[in-house]
Design a protein around this motif. Structure first.
Motif, short mmCIF file in Angstrom:
data_model
loop_
_atom_site.label_atom_id
_atom_site.label_comp_id
_atom_site.label_asym_id
_atom_site.label_seq_id
_atom_site.Cartn_x
_atom_site.Cartn_y
_atom_site.Cartn_z
N SER A 1 0.82 -1.21 0.00
CA SER A 1 0.00 0.00 0.00
C SER A 1 0.85 1.26 0.00
N ASN A 2 2.16 1.12 0.34
CA ASN A 2 3.04 2.27 0.33
C ASN A 2 3.62 2.53 -1.06
N ASN A 3 3.29 1.69 -2.02
CA ASN A 3 3.90 1.79 -3.34
C ASN A 3 2.87 2.23 -4.36
N SER A 4 2.40 3.43 -4.23
CA SER A 4 1.35 3.90 -5.13
C SER A 4 1.85 4.01 -6.56
N SER A 5 3.20 4.05 -6.74
CA SER A 5 3.75 4.19 -8.08
C SER A 5 3.88 2.86 -8.80
N LEU A 6 3.58 1.76 -8.11
CA LEU A 6 3.82 0.46 -8.73
C LEU A 6 2.89 0.20 -9.91
N ASN A 7 3.44 -0.45 -10.89
CA ASN A 7 2.66 -0.93 -12.02
C ASN A 7 1.62 -1.93 -11.51
N PRO A 8 0.37 -1.90 -11.99
CA PRO A 8 -0.63 -2.88 -11.55
C PRO A 8 -0.17 -4.32 -11.72
N GLU A 9 0.72 -4.56 -12.74
CA GLU A 9 1.25 -5.91 -12.92
C GLU A 9 1.94 -6.42 -11.68
N GLN A 10 2.57 -5.48 -10.95
CA GLN A 10 3.34 -5.86 -9.76
C GLN A 10 2.46 -6.54 -8.73
N ASN A 11 1.17 -6.22 -8.71
CA ASN A 11 0.26 -6.79 -7.73
C ASN A 11 -0.14 -8.23 -8.07
N THR A 12 0.10 -8.64 -9.30
CA THR A 12 -0.31 -9.98 -9.70
C THR A 12 0.88 -10.89 -9.99
N LYS A 13 2.02 -10.34 -10.29
CA LYS A 13 3.21 -11.13 -10.58
C LYS A 13 4.22 -10.97 -9.45
N PRO A 14 4.51 -12.03 -8.73
CA PRO A 14 5.47 -11.90 -7.63
C PRO A 14 6.89 -11.76 -8.15
N ASN A 15 7.68 -10.96 -7.46
CA ASN A 15 9.11 -10.90 -7.75
C ASN A 15 9.77 -12.15 -7.17
N ILE A 16 10.96 -12.46 -7.68
CA ILE A 16 11.77 -13.56 -7.16
C ILE A 16 13.14 -13.01 -6.78
N TYR B 1 9.12 -10.48 -17.10
CA TYR B 1 9.97 -10.11 -15.97
C TYR B 1 11.29 -9.49 -16.43
N GLN B 2 11.80 -8.56 -15.59
CA GLN B 2 13.19 -8.14 -15.67
C GLN B 2 14.04 -9.24 -15.05
N THR B 3 15.26 -9.44 -15.54
CA THR B 3 16.09 -10.53 -15.03
C THR B 3 17.48 -10.04 -14.68
N ILE C 1 20.63 -4.87 -3.78
CA ILE C 1 19.68 -3.90 -3.23
C ILE C 1 19.41 -2.80 -4.25
N SER C 2 20.46 -2.33 -4.91
CA SER C 2 20.29 -1.29 -5.94
C SER C 2 19.41 -1.79 -7.08
N TYR C 3 19.63 -3.03 -7.50
CA TYR C 3 18.83 -3.60 -8.58
C TYR C 3 17.36 -3.65 -8.18
N ILE C 4 17.08 -4.10 -6.98
CA ILE C 4 15.71 -4.22 -6.49
C ILE C 4 15.04 -2.84 -6.45
N ASN D 1 14.20 -1.57 -9.96
CA ASN D 1 13.27 -2.37 -10.75
C ASN D 1 11.95 -2.67 -10.03
N LYS D 2 11.70 -2.02 -8.92
CA LYS D 2 10.55 -2.37 -8.09
C LYS D 2 9.21 -2.09 -8.74
N GLU D 3 9.19 -1.29 -9.77
CA GLU D 3 7.90 -0.94 -10.39
C GLU D 3 7.43 -1.99 -11.38
N ASN D 4 8.27 -2.95 -11.68
CA ASN D 4 7.90 -4.03 -12.60
C ASN D 4 8.35 -5.35 -12.00
N PRO D 5 7.70 -6.45 -12.37
CA PRO D 5 8.12 -7.74 -11.82
C PRO D 5 9.55 -8.07 -12.24
N PHE D 6 10.32 -8.62 -11.32
CA PHE D 6 11.71 -8.92 -11.61
C PHE D 6 12.12 -10.24 -10.97
N VAL D 7 13.16 -10.82 -11.56
CA VAL D 7 13.84 -11.99 -11.02
C VAL D 7 15.28 -11.59 -10.78
#
Length: 494
Positions: free
Chosen positions: A26-41, A128-130, A203-206, A209-215
């Motif tokens: 809820s603190n990430n209002s800038s996140l892409n809606p995809e982020q809510n459905t695709k988990p990061n790894i 995903y970003q990789t 940490i920098s990568y995360i 890339n936090k606005e889109n799903p990433f691995v």
């Protein structure tokens, strides 16, 4: 205090509490809606860290507070088993979800084929970003070249198996003088003990890339030997003279074992600190709830149990590894133990299942995500363990032998080319001191284990041939440092 002021303060308190209890996303209002459905790894891999050496597993002499905290909010896999307990084969089996005799990496420094369909390629296709940081060990070398010739060379773009962000070295165990190559093959240096700047890079990568799903795969070199190269402040935490050893360390090796264990623990505690930093970075990025965080290792280390060091062997010190999976968005924040065995090829399909990504037909491992999401154990009877070709520190002249076996929740059963070799009841005999093979009172158990193993070998099309057959089949040469097997191997006394 006036009644109106009291009501005002109570209202503020309730509002603050409500905000505090909201999920992190809820603190990430800038996140892409995809982020809510695709988990990061975020997949963290240590090298040669055996399952027994973590505080959460009951070890009261190793210092791992961050892993202990992570375990308190994760799935804890009590029987995570490395299918082939050595570096490159584990990596190839994880990335492809296949067994070593399928992808062909059953010997270190042999190349994973470009054609292999891998972890990053599958997730990349799903949007995903990789990214990959650290040790790779899958580029291999050309036939006839020096076996370690590629370890200090950049990995070509077409050999990166779908990873785009790239800060990688093929192999190094010089953790204090460590370099890497970036996406453009530019050579850079990790400053200091490489675990820490590698974690900063993660940490920098995360964060970026936090606005889109990433691995992201973060592959550390330690606690793999050399055992005495952790930063001094971590070495000072352990007094070798006071360390307790496993009962299966022979008396004549115990002084050496304590010294090695102290250095090994120092590396582990340094990694634990880095993992704490990484978890904090994920929290600050606001993606913790929607991130599948995995911590595990390629294989364990004998650490002088049975008088041996390192890996490849079929005993628990080598084949059992720690594994934690935290996914608050689906599993909540409570710890849960998983007791049924899981093998290396099963990890990728299980992650794909948790990510709602279809599992390619090329994958041979099992998807256990359904059971995990349902709050059940895996329902897996046994997992396969194997060594098609002994090499390096456990080559033929050092007693190395081909074997196939199974590890169940309770038992270990292993056979070599001469027949049944090992049978242990790990519940009654956790240090595997009493080999039950061919004992009359356990003949029914042995027959049952043999039946399970035969089914596993049939399912994986494994004919259990001598090592030379596989080396010929894959056009491999033994490394210059390795011995060949004696011609009379079938008559050798075990």
């Amino acid at each position: 205090m006036k009644p109106i002021l009291i009501l005002f303060l109570v209202a503020c308190s309730i509002a603050i509490s409500a905000d505090f209890l909201k999920p992190a996303k809820s603190n990430n209002s800038s996140l892409n809606p995809e982020q809510n459905t695709k988990p990061n790894i975020v997949f963290v891999l240590a090298d040669q860290w055996r399952a027994q050496e973590v505080g959460y597993a009951g070890n009261d002499q190793i210092i791992t507070p961050n892993l202990d905290k992570l375990a308190s909010e994760s799935l804890v896999f009590e029987n995570a088993i490395t299918t082939m307990a050595v570096c490159a084969p584990w990596r190839a089996s994880f990335l492809t979800g296949q067994y070593p005799l399928t992808h062909g990496v059953f010997y270190n420094d042999k190349p994973l084929p470009n054609e292999a369909l891998t972890f990053a390629e599958i997730y990349k296709e799903a949007g995903y970003q990789t990214g990959y940081i650290g040790k790779w060990h899958l580029n291999g070398h050309a036939r006839g070249a020096d076996p370690f010739s590629a370890r200090d060379q950049p990995v070509p773009k077409d050999r990166r198996q779908g990873f785009d962000y790239w800060k990688v070295r093929e192999v190094t165990h010089n953790y204090n003088n460590s370099f890497y190559f970036d996406e453009n093959d530019v050579k850079n240096t990790w400053e200091g003990y490489d675990v820490f700047p590698q974690t900063d890079s993660a940490i920098s990568y995360i964060t970026k890339n936090k606005e889109n799903p990433f691995v992201l795969m973060l592959s550390y070199g330690p606690p793999h030997d050399p055992y005495f190269s952790a930063p001094k402040e971590y070495q000072k935490l352990y007094d070798a003279g006071t360390l307790k050893l496993r009962p299966n360390v022979p008396e004549e090796f115990q002084d050496s074992a304590r010294r090695v264990l102290a250095g090994y623990y120092a590396h582990a505690t340094a990694i634990d600190k880095a993992i704490g930093d990484l978890l904090e970075g994920i929290e600050k990025a606001g993606v913790a709830d929607n991130t599948i965080f995995v911590f595990t290792s390629e294989h364990g280390d004998m650490l002088m149990s049975r008088g041996a060091l390192k890996k490849q062997r079929p005993w628990d010190e080598a084949i059992k590894v720690p594994m934690l999976i935290r996914y608050p968005g689906k599993f909540g924040h409570e710890s849960r133990e998983v007791f049924d065995p899981i093998g290396t090829p099963d990890i990728l399909p299980t992650l794909l299942g948790l990510s709602d990504i279809p599992i390619p037909k090329s994958i041979e491992g099992k998807d256990f995500s359904g059971n995990l999401l349902a709050g059940k154990d895996l329902g897996n009877e046994a997992t396969l363990i194997m060594l098609p070709v002994p090499f390096h520190e456990w080559q033929f002249k050092n007693g190395g032998r081909e074997y196939r076996g199974i590890r169940t929740k309770r038992y270990t059963y292993v056979k070599d080319l001469l027949g049944p070799w090992l049978l242990y009841d790990n519940e009654k005999d956790p240090y595997q001191l009493n080999n039950l093979v061919d004992q009359d009172e356990y003949k029914d158990l042995q027959k049952e284990m043999e039946g399970i193993l035969k089914k596993k070998l049939k399912a994986t099309h494994d004919k259990f041939l001598p090592a030379d057959e596989y080396m010929t089949q894959w056009n491999y040469l033994y490394d210059r440092t390795d011995s060949l097997r004696a011609e009379n191997y079938l008559q050798v006394d075990r």
